[in-house]
Design a protein around this motif. Structure first.
Motif, PDB file in Angstrom:
ATOM      1  N   UNK A  81       0.925  -1.217  -0.104  1.00 39.99           N
ATOM      2  CA  UNK A  81       0.025   0.001   0.110  1.00 39.99           C
ATOM      3  C   UNK A  81       0.760   1.319  -0.003  1.00 39.99           C
ATOM      4  N   UNK A  82       1.876   1.352   0.886  1.00 37.73           N
ATOM      5  CA  UNK A  82       2.940   2.434   0.710  1.00 37.73           C
ATOM      6  C   UNK A  82       3.492   2.589  -0.577  1.00 37.73           C
ATOM      7  N   UNK A  83       3.858   1.588  -1.286  1.00 32.26           N
ATOM      8  CA  UNK A  83       4.405   1.750  -2.496  1.00 32.26           C
ATOM      9  C   UNK A  83       3.335   2.454  -3.427  1.00 32.26           C
ATOM     10  N   UNK A  84       2.048   1.969  -3.575  1.00 28.45           N
ATOM     11  CA  UNK A  84       1.274   2.645  -4.240  1.00 28.45           C
ATOM     12  C   UNK A  84       1.199   3.971  -3.955  1.00 28.45           C
ATOM     13  N   UNK A  85       0.875   4.506  -2.778  1.00 30.97           N
ATOM     14  CA  UNK A  85       1.003   5.895  -2.453  1.00 30.97           C
ATOM     15  C   UNK A  85       1.921   6.676  -2.853  1.00 30.97           C
ATOM     16  N   UNK A  86       3.070   6.104  -2.491  1.00 30.03           N
ATOM     17  CA  UNK A  86       4.555   6.964  -3.119  1.00 30.03           C
ATOM     18  C   UNK A  86       4.546   6.927  -4.790  1.00 30.03           C
ATOM     19  N   UNK A  87       4.011   5.882  -5.274  1.00 25.98           N
ATOM     20  CA  UNK A  87       3.763   6.009  -6.671  1.00 25.98           C
ATOM     21  C   UNK A  87       2.954   7.076  -7.132  1.00 25.98           C
ATOM     22  N   UNK A  88       1.765   6.979  -6.638  1.00 30.03           N
ATOM     23  CA  UNK A  88       0.619   8.032  -6.770  1.00 30.03           C
ATOM     24  C   UNK A  88       1.290   9.395  -6.687  1.00 30.03           C
ATOM     25  N   UNK A  89       1.979   9.719  -5.585  1.00 28.93           N
ATOM     26  CA  UNK A  89       2.430  11.004  -5.191  1.00 28.93           C
ATOM     27  C   UNK A  89       3.659  11.507  -6.391  1.00 28.93           C
ATOM     28  N   UNK A  90       4.580  10.367  -6.700  1.00 25.06           N
ATOM     29  CA  UNK A  90       5.515  10.700  -7.772  1.00 25.06           C
ATOM     30  C   UNK A  90       4.627  11.045  -8.895  1.00 25.06           C
ATOM     31  N   UNK A  91       3.691  10.330  -9.309  1.00 28.04           N
ATOM     32  CA  UNK A  91       2.999  10.565 -10.619  1.00 28.04           C
ATOM     33  C   UNK A  91       2.504  12.072 -10.513  1.00 28.04           C
ATOM     34  N   UNK A  92       1.759  12.364  -9.256  1.00 27.84           N
ATOM     35  CA  UNK A  92       1.300  13.836  -9.381  1.00 27.84           C
ATOM     36  C   UNK A  92       2.481  14.645  -9.531  1.00 27.84           C
ATOM     37  N   UNK A  93       3.630  14.442  -9.060  1.00 29.46           N
ATOM     38  CA  UNK A  93       4.780  15.478  -9.349  1.00 29.46           C
ATOM     39  C   UNK A  93       5.084  15.445 -10.663  1.00 29.46           C
ATOM     40  N   UNK A  94       5.196  14.221 -11.375  1.00 26.67           N
ATOM     41  CA  UNK A  94       5.562  14.256 -12.724  1.00 26.67           C
ATOM     42  C   UNK A  94       4.487  14.937 -13.588  1.00 26.67           C
ATOM     43  N   UNK A  95       3.112  15.012 -13.212  1.00 30.09           N
ATOM     44  CA  UNK A  95       2.244  15.639 -14.159  1.00 30.09           C
ATOM     45  C   UNK A  95       2.187  17.044 -13.844  1.00 30.09           C
ATOM     46  N   UNK A  96       2.613  17.589 -12.578  1.00 27.61           N
ATOM     47  CA  UNK A  96       2.908  18.852 -12.408  1.00 27.61           C
ATOM     48  C   UNK A  96       4.219  19.368 -13.557  1.00 27.61           C
ATOM     49  N   UNK A  97       5.224  18.822 -13.303  1.00 29.30           N
ATOM     50  CA  UNK A  97       6.361  18.945 -14.066  1.00 29.30           C
ATOM     51  C   UNK A  97       6.054  19.112 -15.567  1.00 29.30           C
ATOM     52  N   UNK A  98       5.206  18.113 -16.086  1.00 35.65           N
ATOM     53  CA  UNK A  98       4.882  17.956 -17.405  1.00 35.65           C
ATOM     54  C   UNK A  98       4.028  19.152 -17.896  1.00 35.65           C
ATOM     55  N   UNK A  99       3.220  19.570 -16.880  1.00 35.90           N
ATOM     56  CA  UNK A  99       2.258  20.723 -17.330  1.00 35.90           C
ATOM     57  C   UNK A  99       3.152  22.012 -17.550  1.00 35.90           C
ATOM     58  N   UNK A 100       4.175  22.158 -16.548  1.00 39.34           N
ATOM     59  CA  UNK A 100       4.979  23.387 -16.809  1.00 39.34           C
ATOM     60  C   UNK A 100       5.668  23.491 -17.843  1.00 39.34           C
ATOM     61  N   UNK A 101       6.359  22.269 -18.464  1.00 38.48           N
ATOM     62  CA  UNK A 101       7.111  22.073 -19.416  1.00 38.48           C
ATOM     63  C   UNK A 101       6.114  22.283 -20.736  1.00 38.48           C
ATOM     64  N   UNK A 102       5.026  21.534 -20.862  1.00 36.23           N
ATOM     65  CA  UNK A 102       4.032  21.933 -21.981  1.00 36.23           C
ATOM     66  C   UNK A 102       3.566  23.305 -21.882  1.00 36.23           C
ATOM     67  N   UNK A 103       3.344  23.965 -20.929  1.00 35.87           N
ATOM     68  CA  UNK A 103       2.910  25.484 -20.712  1.00 35.87           C
ATOM     69  C   UNK A 103       4.055  26.369 -21.629  1.00 35.87           C
ATOM     70  N   UNK A 104       5.147  26.068 -21.168  1.00 35.70           N
ATOM     71  CA  UNK A 104       6.161  26.871 -21.788  1.00 35.70           C
ATOM     72  C   UNK A 104       6.287  26.461 -23.351  1.00 35.70           C
ATOM     73  N   UNK A 105       6.259  25.250 -23.387  1.00 36.51           N
ATOM     74  CA  UNK A 105       6.358  24.875 -24.906  1.00 36.51           C
ATOM     75  C   UNK A 105       5.376  25.551 -25.627  1.00 36.51           C
ATOM     76  N   UNK A 106       4.160  25.512 -24.807  1.00 39.19           N
ATOM     77  CA  UNK A 106       2.826  26.042 -25.641  1.00 39.19           C
ATOM     78  C   UNK A 106       3.123  27.710 -25.627  1.00 39.19           C
ATOM     79  N   UNK A 107       3.768  28.242 -24.903  1.00 32.44           N
ATOM     80  CA  UNK A 107       4.020  29.741 -25.157  1.00 32.44           C
ATOM     81  C   UNK A 107       4.797  29.984 -26.326  1.00 32.44           C
TER      82      UNK A 107
END
Length: 142
Positions: A1-27
């Motif tokens: 269960x802890x592994x799944x929670x950590x993976x979900x948190x890492x996934x959320x961080x990856x999504x945030x980073x992806x959004x920022x990179x894509x936002x900059x690329x979109x500009x």
């Protein structure tokens, strides 16, 4: 269960980073071009991963199962491309924090709405929706 929670948190961080990179690329290139490049690179990477995992396991079951998926299952790619394009357009205008808040709020509201259609809505879910709307309103005010 802890592994799944950590993976979900890492996934959320990856999504945030992806959004920022894509936002900059979109500009730089426009929202549609940012979405195109995001999906082309993702397609290439995942194609390589599928090919490597299929060749190391000695079976092509995952590839054939993917090709046999119902047509509705393929709509996820269209929705994903639309998400990246919209996010690339909105993020430079609203900022990373407000965009993330609104996207997460939209995801939660959609989830509650889909739950309400299938099994009704509980008092706790309704309270959660009100909290989301209050947070969006407070962020907009302040």
């Amino acid at each position: 269960m802890i592994t799944s929670i950590l993976l979900a948190l890492i996934n959320g961080g990856c999504i945030s980073i992806c959004r920022i990179i894509n936002g900059r690329l979109g500009q730089e290139t426009g929202a549609l071009n940012a979405s195109l490049w995001n999906h082309l690179v993702g397609f290439g990477f995942l194609s390589l991963v599928v090919w490597l995992t299929a060749s190391t396991s000695g079976s092509s079951a995952s590839v054939s199962a993917t090709l046999d998926a119902p047509l509705l299952a393929w709509s996820g790619g269209i929705i994903g491309a639309l998400f990246v394009a919209l996010n690339s357009y909105v993020l430079p205008r609203l900022g990373a924090s407000l965009t993330a808040l609104l996207v997460i709020g939209g995801q939660l509201l959609t989830g509650v709405g889909l739950d309400a259609l299938s099994r009704g809505i509980s008092t706790v879910q309704l309270l959660g929706v009100l909290c989301i709307l209050a947070a969006v309103w407070q962020t907009k005010r302040g």
